[in-house]
Design an enzyme around this catalytic site. Structure first.
Site, PDB file in Angstrom:
ATOM      1  N   ASP A  65       0.382  -1.383   0.054  1.00  0.00           N
ATOM      2  CA  ASP A  65       0.070   0.068   0.233  1.00  0.00           C
ATOM      3  C   ASP A  65       1.250   1.554   0.166  1.00  0.00           C
ATOM      4  O   ASP A  65       2.044   1.374  -0.300  1.00  0.00           O
ATOM      5  CB  ASP A  65      -0.858  -0.311   0.938  1.00  0.00           C
ATOM      6  CG  ASP A  65      -2.021   0.623   0.741  1.00  0.00           C
ATOM      7  OD1 ASP A  65      -1.765   1.882  -0.252  1.00  0.00           O
ATOM      8  OD2 ASP A  65      -3.212   0.425   1.673  1.00  0.00           O
ATOM      9  N   TYR A  66      -0.287   2.852  -0.537  1.00  0.00           N
ATOM     10  CA  TYR A  66       1.384   3.693  -0.770  1.00  0.00           C
ATOM     11  C   TYR A  66       2.072   3.755   0.803  1.00  0.00           C
ATOM     12  O   TYR A  66       1.785   4.506   1.735  1.00  0.00           O
ATOM     13  CB  TYR A  66       0.255   4.587  -0.250  1.00  0.00           C
ATOM     14  CG  TYR A  66       0.235   6.660  -0.840  1.00  0.00           C
ATOM     15  CD1 TYR A  66      -0.367   6.030  -2.119  1.00  0.00           C
ATOM     16  CD2 TYR A  66       0.791   7.045  -0.493  1.00  0.00           C
ATOM     17  CE1 TYR A  66      -0.339   7.434  -2.929  1.00  0.00           C
ATOM     18  CE2 TYR A  66       0.976   8.117  -0.995  1.00  0.00           C
ATOM     19  CZ  TYR A  66       0.336   8.565  -2.534  1.00  0.00           C
ATOM     20  OH  TYR A  66       0.743   9.677  -3.241  1.00  0.00           O
TER      21      TYR A  66
END
Ligand code: NOJ
Length: 750
Positions: free
Chosen positions: A293-294
Site C-alpha cells: 500500500d501507499y
C-alpha cells in the site's frame, strides 16, 4: 510483438531467442504458458539490475492524491528505465503519452502498467462496495465489476486496486464502506464475484483488468476502529475470519495482492514474511505479484520496525513484497542492498519477473497501446446499459430498515415534502473512492429522481433544512413550514462522502451535525416521516428508529442513486437488500457482529436481564438491526425446514430444504440465509455461522421449495492443534430471513 520488434538490438535478441524456441520448453505446460516463460526468460536475461529494479517501482502520476506524499520525478525515473508502473493516470490519451515514453525512450521499451482505484465504478458509479454487498446478489456484483473494468480499461487502465476484501466488524473504521461487511462467507463469495468481474475470462481482452486483493491482511481489525492502527490477533482468528476472503480471491485467479498499512502482532504487513511468503506463496501457491500500500515500506520506520529506509527495503523484499507503491524505497535502496550482500539479485529478478508476467498476460508486449484508444474510451463511458445496471444494483442494495404500518410504498398522489441536506445532492451521492465518476451534474439526485417519477414537481415541496455538518439551524423554520403543507415528509440525510472511506474513522456514529434535531422539529408537525439515509457505514439510529415511520438505508447509491431511491419509495421496485453488517444501538456496543461466541455466562435474549451475565447494564446486547436483516414491501413465510437425516457421516452430503411463501401483496425478492452452530468443539465455536444463501423472487402467494447442500468441509474449523477439519458432535442448523429470525433443525456428525 510488433512494437518492440522494431526496437533496439538487445530486444531483437530476446525475441529471436523466443521465436527460435517455439516448441514447448516443458511438454506439460500449455503452449501459451510455455511461450510466455520463454519470452520472460529471454527478457530477463538481457535486463540490467537497474532495469529489474525499475519494474518493482510504482509511482502516482499525481493526478489524484491518495496519500500524503508525491514524488514528482516519476517522468525522469521512467525515462531512465526505473519505473515499472504508474497509477492515477486516468485517460486513454494520458496513458498513451506515458506509454510512448516507456516504449520509445527506454532501452528495452518495456511497457508500463497503469493502476487505479476502480472500486465501485469508473465513470458510471455503482453503490459503494458495502452497499453492493447488501444486495447479496453475486451476479449483479460481478456485472458491476465487469462494467467498471470495461470503462476503466477503455481509459487506459490495466489494473484496479480492488476488491477490498477486508472483513470489518467495527463501523467506526471508515473503510467498512469499501468492503463487504462483517461476514466471512458472504465476503468470500463477493470477493470471487468481483475478481471474476474485473478479470473476466481472458486478461488479454481489451476490456479486462488485473484485480488486486487488498489489504493483506487484517486491516479491518484495527484497534478501536482507528485507521492504520495496530492489529493484535491470534493466528486462529486471523485464519478463521480475516484470511478466507483473500484465499477465495486467490482461488478465483486474482492477479495481485496489496499489503495493508497495519502491523499484525508487532510485524507490519509490508515486512511480514509469515503473511507474504509462508502463507501466501508457500501455503497458498500464489503466482501473481504483491504490491505494497501507499508508502507502507517507508512507514515501517515510524512503526518502529525498521531503523531506516534501507533496512525497510530489505525487510520488505525478504518478506515477499514485489512492488513498492509510491515509497521509492526499492528505487533508492535495492542496488545498495545488493552491493552490501543483504539481498540477492535473484530475489529482485523474481519480483521483476512476476510483474513482467502480468504485463505479458495483459498482452502489453503484443501491443502496449491496446488500452489507449480515445474513441473507445468515449464510446464506452456512461453507456445506457451501464447506467441501467447501476440503477438496478442501487435498487437491490437498499435496505428497508423500518416500515411502520406499511407507509411505504408511497402513493403518487401523496403530497410530499422533500427535506434534508442531501435531497438535491449530486456530489456525495456517488460516495468515496468514486474514480472518475462526475460529482456534479451527472449523478441523479433524489430530487430529480422524484421529479421524474412524478412527472413534474407539482406535488413536491422542498427545503434543505440544514447542512450535513455544522450547527446552523436557520433553515429549520422553512423546513417546518414546508412539512406542514404536505401529507408526509421524506427526509434525505446522512454523511458527507469523505466521512467514510480511508482516513475517516469516527468515534460517534450518530447522524452528524444538527440533522437529528431537524428530524425532531419535523416530528413535532405530526406528519409521517420517511427517512432516507445515504452513508458509508452502519450508523447508530436508535432515535431515528423511534421517531421515523419508515427508514430506507440507501448507502451511497452511485450515479443513478436518486432514480433508484425514487423507484423504491414509490414501489416500482420492492426493496430486497439485507444488512452485510450489524447496526449497533450505540457506539459502546462496538465491535458487534452476529457470529459471536456464547461465553460461559451467555446473555439470554428472551430471558430476564440478570446480573453476572456477559452483558452491559445500560444497553441490551442485541443490535438495533442484525446482520442479514432487511424488510420488503411484501411478507415471507418460512416453513418445513427439513434435513434429510438426523445423523451424518463425514462423507455424507447434508441436504436441506425449506419452503418459502410470499404471503404479501407485492412481488418481491428474499435472501434465504442458512447458518450452522457447532455446539461443542476442541475450541469454542460461534453461536451462528452463515454457510449458504439464495436470493430469489416470488410472486404474491407463490411458494417455492429451496434446497441447499452442505458437506463436511462446511463444518470445518481450526481445531485445537490448528488443523482445519470438522469434529464429530451435535450441530444446529438454521434457515431464515436474517441472523436472528430463523427456523431450526438439529443433526449429529458421526
Ligand atoms: C491507499 C489505500 O489504502 C489503498 O486502498 C489504495 O489502493 C492506495 N492508497 C492507492 O490509491
Amino acid at each position: 510483438m510488433k512494437n518492440i520488434k522494431n526496437k533496439l538490438p538487445l530486444l531483437i535478441f530476446v525475441l529471436l531467442a523466443m521465436w527460435s524456441c517455439n516448441t514447448t520448453k516443458n511438454k506439460s505446460q500449455k503452449p501459451y504458458e510455455a511461450k510466455m516463460e520463454t519470452f520472460l526468460d529471454s527478457l530477463i536475461q538481457v535486463m540490467t539490475l537497474d532495469e529489474k529494479i525499475g519494474q518493482t517501482v510504482l509511482f502516482s502520476a499525481g493526478w489524484d492524491v491518495t496519500g500524503p506524499t508525491l514524488d514528482k520525478n516519476y517522468v525522469a525515473y521512467l525515462k531512465g528505465g526505473m519505473l515499472g508502473a504508474l497509477f492515477n493516470v486516468n485517460s486513454a490519451k494520458g496513458s498513451r503519452a506515458f506509454q510512448k515514453i516507456a516504449v520509445e525512450e527506454t532501452r528495452l521499451g518495456i511497457p508500463l502498467l497503469f493502476g487505479y482505484d476502480v472500486i465501485h465504478g469508473y465513470k458510471t458509479i455503482f453503490p459503494i462496495s458495502l452497499g453492493e454487498a447488501a444486495s447479496w446478489d453475486l451476479d449483479l456484483i460481478q456485472k458491476s465489476a465487469r462494467i467498471s473494468a470495461t470503462e476503466a480499461s477503455a481509459a487506459g487502465i490495466h489494473w484496479t486496486y480492488a476488491p477490498m476484501v477486508d472483513i470489518a466488524r467495527d463501523p467506526r473504521w471508515g473503510r467498512v464502506s469499501e468492503g463487504s461487511g462483517e461476514d466471512v462467507y458472504l465476503g468470500s463469495e463477493i470477493a470471487i464475484a468481483r475478481v471474476k468481474g474485473f478479470q473476466g475470462d481472458d486478461l488479454a481482452a481489451t476490456n479486462t483488468i488485473l484485480a488486486c486483493a487488498k489489504h493483506f491482511a487484517a486491516y479491518g481489525a484495527a484497534i478501536a476502529g482507528r485507521d492504520y492502527n495496530s492489529v493484535d490477533i491470534s493466528e486462529r482468528e486471523l485464519r478463521t475470519t480475516y484470511l478466507p476472503p483473500f484465499k477465495a480471491a486467490l482461488d478465483a485467479g486474482v492477479a495481485t495482492f496489496m499489503t495493508s498499512f497495519n502491523e499484525i502482532n508487532g510485524i507490519p504487513s509490508s515486512g511480514n514474511k509469515f503473511l507474504l511468503t509462508d502463507i501466501l506463496r508457500n501455503e497458498w501457491g500464489f503466482k501473481g505479484f504483491v504490491v505494497t500500500d501507499y508508502t507502507s515500506i517507508n512507514e515501517m520506520i515510524p512503526h518502529g520496525f525498521s531503523k531506516n529506509e534501507k533496512q525497510a527495503g530489505e525487510q520488505a523484499l525478504k518478506a515477499g513484497v514485489d512492488m513498492d507503491m509510491q515509497g521509492g524505497v526499492y528505487l533508492r535502496n535495492l542496488k545498495i542492498l545488493i552491493n552490501e550482500g543483504k539481498v540477492s539479485e535473484k530475489e529482485i529478478t523474481q519480483s521483476a519477473r512476476r510483474i513482467l508476467e502480468m504485463k505479458y498476460r495483459l498482452g502489453l508486449f503484443d501491443d502496449p497501446y491496446k488500452y489507449c484508444d480515445e474513441q473507445r474510451e468515449k464510446d464506452t463511458q456512461y453507456k445506457l446499459e451501464f447506467l441501467n445496471a447501476a440503477k438496478d444494483m442501487a435498487q437491490k442494495s437498499m435496505v428497508l430498515l423500518k416500515n411502520n404500518k406499511q407507509i411505504l410504498p408511497l402513493q403518487k398522489n401523496n403530497k410530499i415534502a422533500l427535506i434534508g441536506p442531501l435531497v438535491k445532492d449530486e456530489h456525495h451521492i456517488i460516495g468515496s473512492w468514486a474514480a472518475q465518476g462526475d460529482r456534479d451534474g451527472k449523478a441523479v439526485s433524489v430530487y430529480e429522481g422524484f421529479e421524474s417519477i412524478l412527472g413534474g414537481i407539482k406535488n413536491i415541496n422542498y427545503a434543505k433544512g440544514c447542512a450535513v455538518i455544522g450547527n446552523d439551524k436557520s433553515g429549520f423554520a422553512q423546513a417546518v413550514r414546508v412539512a406542514k403543507q404536505a401529507d408526509m415528509v421524506v427526509m434525505v440525510m446522512g454523511e458527507l462522502e469523505d466521512m467514510s472511506g480511508e482516513a475517516a474513522s469516527r468515534s460517534n456514529l450518530d447522524l452528524p451535525g444538527v440533522q437529528k434535531e431537524l428530524i425532531a422539529e419535523i416530528k413535532k408537525t405530526g406528519k409521517p416521516i420517511v427517512l432516507v439515509l445515504m452513508n458509508g457505514r452502519p450508523l447508530t439510529l436508535e432515535y431515528e428508529d423511534m421517531v421515523a415511520d419508515a427508514i430506507l438505508e440507501a448507502w451511497w447509491p452511485g450515479t443513478m442513486g436518486g432514480s433508484a431511491i425514487a423507484s423504491i419509495i414509490y414501489g416500482n421496485q420492492n426493496p430486497s437488500g439485507k444488512l452485510p453488517m450489524t447496526f449497533p444501538r450505540n457506539v459502546g456496543q462496538i465491535p458487534i457482529y452476529y457470529n459471536v461466541k456464547n461465553t460461559g455466562r451467555p446473555y439470554d435474549i428472551n430471558g430476564s436481564e440478570q446480573k453476572y451475565r456477559s452483558r452491559y447494564i445500560d444497553v441490551s446486547n442485541t443490535p438495533l438491526y442484525p446482520f442479514g436483516y432487511g424488510l420488503s414491501y411484501t411478507t415471507f413465510k418460512y416453513a418445513n425446514l427439513i434435513i434429510d437425516k438426523k445423523e451424518y457421516n463425514f462423507s455424507d452430503t447434508i441436504n436441506v430444504s425449506v419452503t418459502l411463501t410470499n404471503t404479501g401483496i407485492y412481488e418481491g425478492e428474499e435472501v434465504v440465509q442458512l447458518y450452522i452452530q457447532d455446539l461443542v468443539g476442541s475450541v469454542t465455536r460461534p453461536i451462528k455461522e452463515l454457510k449458504r444463501f439464495k436470493k430469489l423472487m416470488l410472486k404474491p402467494n407463490e411458494s417455492q421449495k429451496i434446497a441447499f447442500t452442505l458437506n463436511v468441509k462446511d463444518l470445518a474449523f481450526y481445531t485445537e492443534n490448528m488443523k482445519f477439519k470438522a469434529e464429530p458432535g451435535a450441530f444446529k442448523l438454521f434457515v431464515g430471513t436474517n441472523s436472528q429470525d430463523l427456523l431450526q433443525a438439529d443433526f449429529i456428525l458421526k
